[in-house]
Motif scaffolding. Sequence first.
Motif, PDB file in Angstrom:
ATOM      1  N   LEU A  11      -2.070 -10.039   4.017  1.00  0.00           N
ATOM      2  CA  LEU A  11      -2.680 -10.406   5.297  1.00  0.00           C
ATOM      3  C   LEU A  11      -3.050  -9.176   6.115  1.00  0.00           C
ATOM      4  O   LEU A  11      -4.028  -9.192   6.867  1.00  0.00           O
ATOM      5  CB  LEU A  11      -1.730 -11.301   6.085  1.00  0.00           C
ATOM      6  CG  LEU A  11      -1.526 -12.716   5.546  1.00  0.00           C
ATOM      7  CD1 LEU A  11      -0.417 -13.436   6.313  1.00  0.00           C
ATOM      8  CD2 LEU A  11      -2.825 -13.515   5.630  1.00  0.00           C
ATOM      9  N   SER A  12      -2.276  -8.123   5.971  1.00  0.00           N
ATOM     10  CA  SER A  12      -2.575  -6.891   6.690  1.00  0.00           C
ATOM     11  C   SER A  12      -3.900  -6.305   6.236  1.00  0.00           C
ATOM     12  O   SER A  12      -4.750  -5.923   7.051  1.00  0.00           O
ATOM     13  CB  SER A  12      -1.445  -5.879   6.474  1.00  0.00           C
ATOM     14  OG  SER A  12      -1.705  -4.686   7.206  1.00  0.00           O
ATOM     15  N   VAL A  13      -4.117  -6.259   4.929  1.00  0.00           N
ATOM     16  CA  VAL A  13      -5.375  -5.738   4.379  1.00  0.00           C
ATOM     17  C   VAL A  13      -6.547  -6.647   4.729  1.00  0.00           C
ATOM     18  O   VAL A  13      -7.582  -6.201   5.248  1.00  0.00           O
ATOM     19  CB  VAL A  13      -5.267  -5.578   2.842  1.00  0.00           C
ATOM     20  CG1 VAL A  13      -6.646  -5.279   2.240  1.00  0.00           C
ATOM     21  CG2 VAL A  13      -4.289  -4.472   2.484  1.00  0.00           C
ATOM     22  N   LYS A  52     -21.609 -12.771   0.071  1.00  0.00           N
ATOM     23  CA  LYS A  52     -20.599 -12.483  -0.949  1.00  0.00           C
ATOM     24  C   LYS A  52     -19.251 -12.098  -0.367  1.00  0.00           C
ATOM     25  O   LYS A  52     -18.215 -12.443  -0.925  1.00  0.00           O
ATOM     26  CB  LYS A  52     -21.102 -11.375  -1.885  1.00  0.00           C
ATOM     27  CG  LYS A  52     -22.361 -11.756  -2.649  1.00  0.00           C
ATOM     28  CD  LYS A  52     -22.843 -10.627  -3.545  1.00  0.00           C
ATOM     29  CE  LYS A  52     -24.134 -11.011  -4.264  1.00  0.00           C
ATOM     30  NZ  LYS A  52     -24.630  -9.908  -5.124  1.00  0.00           N
ATOM     31  N   GLY A  53     -19.238 -11.360   0.738  1.00  0.00           N
ATOM     32  CA  GLY A  53     -17.976 -10.961   1.323  1.00  0.00           C
ATOM     33  C   GLY A  53     -18.085  -9.650   2.070  1.00  0.00           C
ATOM     34  O   GLY A  53     -19.159  -9.283   2.555  1.00  0.00           O
ATOM     35  N   ILE A  54     -16.961  -8.931   2.153  1.00  0.00           N
ATOM     36  CA  ILE A  54     -16.926  -7.667   2.881  1.00  0.00           C
ATOM     37  C   ILE A  54     -16.144  -6.639   2.084  1.00  0.00           C
ATOM     38  O   ILE A  54     -15.375  -6.978   1.167  1.00  0.00           O
ATOM     39  CB  ILE A  54     -16.271  -7.836   4.272  1.00  0.00           C
ATOM     40  CG1 ILE A  54     -14.862  -8.424   4.122  1.00  0.00           C
ATOM     41  CG2 ILE A  54     -17.123  -8.694   5.180  1.00  0.00           C
ATOM     42  CD1 ILE A  54     -14.100  -8.550   5.423  1.00  0.00           C
ATOM     43  N   CYS A  55     -16.327  -5.363   2.437  1.00  0.00           N
ATOM     44  CA  CYS A  55     -15.573  -4.305   1.788  1.00  0.00           C
ATOM     45  C   CYS A  55     -15.408  -3.129   2.751  1.00  0.00           C
ATOM     46  O   CYS A  55     -16.109  -3.033   3.763  1.00  0.00           O
ATOM     47  CB  CYS A  55     -16.252  -3.847   0.501  1.00  0.00           C
ATOM     48  SG  CYS A  55     -17.958  -3.316   0.700  1.00  0.00           S
ATOM     49  N   GLY A  56     -14.468  -2.256   2.445  1.00  0.00           N
ATOM     50  CA  GLY A  56     -14.212  -1.094   3.285  1.00  0.00           C
ATOM     51  C   GLY A  56     -13.087  -0.267   2.694  1.00  0.00           C
ATOM     52  O   GLY A  56     -12.468  -0.661   1.694  1.00  0.00           O
ATOM     53  N   LYS A  61      -8.533   4.149   0.022  1.00  0.00           N
ATOM     54  CA  LYS A  61      -8.730   3.262  -1.133  1.00  0.00           C
ATOM     55  C   LYS A  61      -9.695   2.143  -0.760  1.00  0.00           C
ATOM     56  O   LYS A  61      -9.645   1.601   0.339  1.00  0.00           O
ATOM     57  CB  LYS A  61      -7.392   2.674  -1.581  1.00  0.00           C
ATOM     58  CG  LYS A  61      -7.505   1.726  -2.771  1.00  0.00           C
ATOM     59  CD  LYS A  61      -6.149   1.185  -3.192  1.00  0.00           C
ATOM     60  CE  LYS A  61      -5.400   2.174  -4.038  1.00  0.00           C
ATOM     61  NZ  LYS A  61      -4.179   1.580  -4.666  1.00  0.00           N
ATOM     62  N   SER A  62     -10.580   1.795  -1.680  1.00  0.00           N
ATOM     63  CA  SER A  62     -11.581   0.753  -1.453  1.00  0.00           C
ATOM     64  C   SER A  62     -10.950  -0.630  -1.609  1.00  0.00           C
ATOM     65  O   SER A  62     -10.222  -0.880  -2.580  1.00  0.00           O
ATOM     66  CB  SER A  62     -12.748   0.895  -2.435  1.00  0.00           C
ATOM     67  OG  SER A  62     -13.427   2.124  -2.229  1.00  0.00           O
ATOM     68  N   TYR A  63     -11.261  -1.522  -0.657  1.00  0.00           N
ATOM     69  CA  TYR A  63     -10.776  -2.898  -0.708  1.00  0.00           C
ATOM     70  C   TYR A  63     -11.957  -3.858  -0.550  1.00  0.00           C
ATOM     71  O   TYR A  63     -12.952  -3.539   0.110  1.00  0.00           O
ATOM     72  CB  TYR A  63      -9.750  -3.171   0.392  1.00  0.00           C
ATOM     73  CG  TYR A  63      -8.376  -2.612   0.097  1.00  0.00           C
ATOM     74  CD1 TYR A  63      -7.436  -3.373  -0.593  1.00  0.00           C
ATOM     75  CD2 TYR A  63      -8.036  -1.323   0.494  1.00  0.00           C
ATOM     76  CE1 TYR A  63      -6.169  -2.859  -0.865  1.00  0.00           C
ATOM     77  CE2 TYR A  63      -6.777  -0.801   0.219  1.00  0.00           C
ATOM     78  CZ  TYR A  63      -5.850  -1.575  -0.465  1.00  0.00           C
ATOM     79  OH  TYR A  63      -4.603  -1.061  -0.747  1.00  0.00           O
ATOM     80  N   PHE A  64     -11.806  -5.037  -1.149  1.00  0.00           N
ATOM     81  CA  PHE A  64     -12.869  -6.032  -1.144  1.00  0.00           C
ATOM     82  C   PHE A  64     -12.267  -7.405  -0.828  1.00  0.00           C
ATOM     83  O   PHE A  64     -11.201  -7.759  -1.339  1.00  0.00           O
ATOM     84  CB  PHE A  64     -13.569  -6.094  -2.512  1.00  0.00           C
ATOM     85  CG  PHE A  64     -13.997  -4.747  -3.026  1.00  0.00           C
ATOM     86  CD1 PHE A  64     -15.269  -4.264  -2.763  1.00  0.00           C
ATOM     87  CD2 PHE A  64     -13.120  -3.956  -3.766  1.00  0.00           C
ATOM     88  CE1 PHE A  64     -15.668  -3.019  -3.227  1.00  0.00           C
ATOM     89  CE2 PHE A  64     -13.510  -2.712  -4.240  1.00  0.00           C
ATOM     90  CZ  PHE A  64     -14.783  -2.241  -3.964  1.00  0.00           C
ATOM     91  N   VAL A  65     -12.962  -8.165   0.018  1.00  0.00           N
ATOM     92  CA  VAL A  65     -12.549  -9.532   0.332  1.00  0.00           C
ATOM     93  C   VAL A  65     -13.782 -10.416   0.227  1.00  0.00           C
ATOM     94  O   VAL A  65     -14.756 -10.225   0.962  1.00  0.00           O
ATOM     95  CB  VAL A  65     -11.958  -9.648   1.758  1.00  0.00           C
ATOM     96  CG1 VAL A  65     -11.521 -11.093   2.022  1.00  0.00           C
ATOM     97  CG2 VAL A  65     -10.799  -8.689   1.945  1.00  0.00           C
ATOM     98  N   SER A 101      -9.690  -1.208  -5.768  1.00  0.00           N
ATOM     99  CA  SER A 101     -10.348  -0.628  -6.940  1.00  0.00           C
ATOM    100  C   SER A 101      -9.512  -0.790  -8.203  1.00  0.00           C
ATOM    101  O   SER A 101     -10.030  -0.725  -9.319  1.00  0.00           O
ATOM    102  CB  SER A 101     -10.639   0.855  -6.687  1.00  0.00           C
ATOM    103  OG  SER A 101      -9.465   1.524  -6.232  1.00  0.00           O
ATOM    104  N   ASP A 102      -8.181  -1.034  -8.047  1.00  0.00           N
ATOM    105  CA  ASP A 102      -7.307  -1.210  -9.209  1.00  0.00           C
ATOM    106  C   ASP A 102      -7.330  -2.629  -9.765  1.00  0.00           C
ATOM    107  O   ASP A 102      -6.928  -2.872 -10.899  1.00  0.00           O
ATOM    108  CB  ASP A 102      -5.867  -0.842  -8.831  1.00  0.00           C
ATOM    109  CG  ASP A 102      -5.738   0.613  -8.406  1.00  0.00           C
ATOM    110  OD1 ASP A 102      -6.511   1.444  -8.912  1.00  0.00           O
ATOM    111  OD2 ASP A 102      -4.882   0.900  -7.550  1.00  0.00           O
ATOM    112  N   GLY A 103      -7.760  -3.612  -8.942  1.00  0.00           N
ATOM    113  CA  GLY A 103      -7.783  -4.994  -9.383  1.00  0.00           C
ATOM    114  C   GLY A 103      -7.443  -5.953  -8.256  1.00  0.00           C
ATOM    115  O   GLY A 103      -7.280  -5.551  -7.097  1.00  0.00           O
ATOM    116  N   VAL A 104      -7.321  -7.230  -8.576  1.00  0.00           N
ATOM    117  CA  VAL A 104      -7.035  -8.261  -7.578  1.00  0.00           C
ATOM    118  C   VAL A 104      -5.588  -8.160  -7.121  1.00  0.00           C
ATOM    119  O   VAL A 104      -4.669  -8.074  -7.938  1.00  0.00           O
ATOM    120  CB  VAL A 104      -7.311  -9.665  -8.159  1.00  0.00           C
ATOM    121  CG1 VAL A 104      -6.927 -10.748  -7.164  1.00  0.00           C
ATOM    122  CG2 VAL A 104      -8.777  -9.807  -8.538  1.00  0.00           C
ATOM    123  N   VAL A 105      -5.391  -8.184  -5.792  1.00  0.00           N
ATOM    124  CA  VAL A 105      -4.031  -8.113  -5.237  1.00  0.00           C
ATOM    125  C   VAL A 105      -3.593  -9.436  -4.607  1.00  0.00           C
ATOM    126  O   VAL A 105      -2.426  -9.626  -4.285  1.00  0.00           O
ATOM    127  CB  VAL A 105      -3.917  -6.981  -4.197  1.00  0.00           C
ATOM    128  CG1 VAL A 105      -4.148  -5.628  -4.848  1.00  0.00           C
ATOM    129  CG2 VAL A 105      -4.887  -7.195  -3.034  1.00  0.00           C
TER     130      VAL A 105
END
Length: 286
Positions: A11-13, A52-56, A61-65, A101-105
Amino acid sequence: VTYGITQKELLSVAGSLEVRSEHPLAEAVTERASSEGATRLTVSKFEAVFGKGICGEIEGKSYFVGNRLLMKDNGIIADNCIADVELLEAEGKTVLIVACSDGVVGIIAVADVLKSTSTQAVAELREMNVHTVMLTGDNSITANAIATTVGIDEAVAELLPQDKEKAITSLAATHKKTAMVGDGINDAPVLARADVGIAMGAMGSDAAIEAADVVLMDDMPSKVAASVRIARRTLRIARQNIAFAIAVKVAILLLAGVGLAPMWLAVFGDVGVMVLCVLNATRALR
């Protein structure tokens, strides 16, 4: 659902990224993150990917939602969460995949709370021989589940904003006349493309309200059916008035041609017909 991290970390990310988004789903995520006391992290290089969503970046480290298309575009393998995603989608929920970038969390499921009047509103439209179609960016499983619950005739899913315009054009070719109901920024082009655009004024974006032909002053779906009913009644009364006025004037003209139209009849054909048409039009106030 989390994979290798805690729920609060997830939830923080997600909350830190979504707080920058204007999408309705973002508000739900940020509210949940705040209620759980999740830490607000610093985000850089934020980007909203249309449909599609958002990223930042967070701490370098790159994160995607977003949805599966966002994951695919960024080369993220989401095999570890597919079973959970499909299970939640079958329940009619919209699923946001959270990945780095490492995979789904983790994944976050957001449920659209159907208004109590939605099913009745759709039923009223179907009684008026209106074919109902739901255009959505959600996956087909979620879309069909919601459509079945509400009683919508057809669901067209996994649409990007520009795809909705094409869908409206296709529906117009089949059903001749189309009316689009929407409230978001992405709905504005589609509202303008439809024969009649209807914006939900209470929750609608300024862009949607500006593009629409009709603005409902609240967000009750039942008002859509009421609007169609009022429009049909108004058109019926207008046609009655036109037909009545033409018929009376033609009759008086024929009588005048054979010398049987006194002055009082001519006055009735002008002022009298106008008064009767106005009185007939007031029936629309009911």
